[in-house]
Design a protein around this motif. Sequence first.
Motif, short mmCIF file in Angstrom:
data_model
loop_
_atom_site.label_atom_id
_atom_site.label_comp_id
_atom_site.label_asym_id
_atom_site.label_seq_id
_atom_site.Cartn_x
_atom_site.Cartn_y
_atom_site.Cartn_z
N ARG A 10 -29.84 -68.59 17.53
CA ARG A 10 -31.04 -67.90 17.04
C ARG A 10 -30.79 -67.52 15.58
O ARG A 10 -29.65 -67.43 15.15
N ASP A 11 -31.86 -67.26 14.86
CA ASP A 11 -31.73 -66.86 13.45
C ASP A 11 -30.82 -65.65 13.29
O ASP A 11 -30.01 -65.59 12.36
N GLU A 12 -30.93 -64.69 14.20
CA GLU A 12 -30.14 -63.45 14.08
C GLU A 12 -28.65 -63.65 14.38
O GLU A 12 -27.86 -62.71 14.21
N ASP A 13 -28.23 -64.84 14.77
CA ASP A 13 -26.82 -65.11 15.02
C ASP A 13 -26.04 -65.38 13.73
O ASP A 13 -24.81 -65.29 13.73
N THR A 14 -26.73 -65.70 12.65
CA THR A 14 -26.04 -66.08 11.42
C THR A 14 -25.19 -64.95 10.86
O THR A 14 -24.03 -65.16 10.51
N SER A 20 -24.53 -59.31 21.76
CA SER A 20 -25.38 -60.49 21.65
C SER A 20 -24.68 -61.68 21.00
O SER A 20 -25.19 -62.79 21.02
#
Length: 79
Positions: free
Chosen positions: A16-20, A68
């Motif tokens: 997901r984008d927020e994993d970066t 997460s």
Amino acid sequence: MAIALRTARLLLRRWRDEDTAPFLEMSADSGVMEYLPPADEAWAARARAHWDEHGFGQWVAEVPGEASFIGVVGLGVVA
């Protein structure tokens, strides 16, 4: 279609984008990266694109309800 593998304690899922941000933080730790090739935003983008091209790739590991992002594990095509 969402692709994921789940056990009683672990979730392996697509990026997901927020994993970066947590990925970059993990990759900045010299102890974590001692035996791994350099990883950066471009690496994360290639990992995501690999799924689109091949239908498999690097999973994000998550502990549901606790963390997460705990790391990355998976397979890749080596050229």
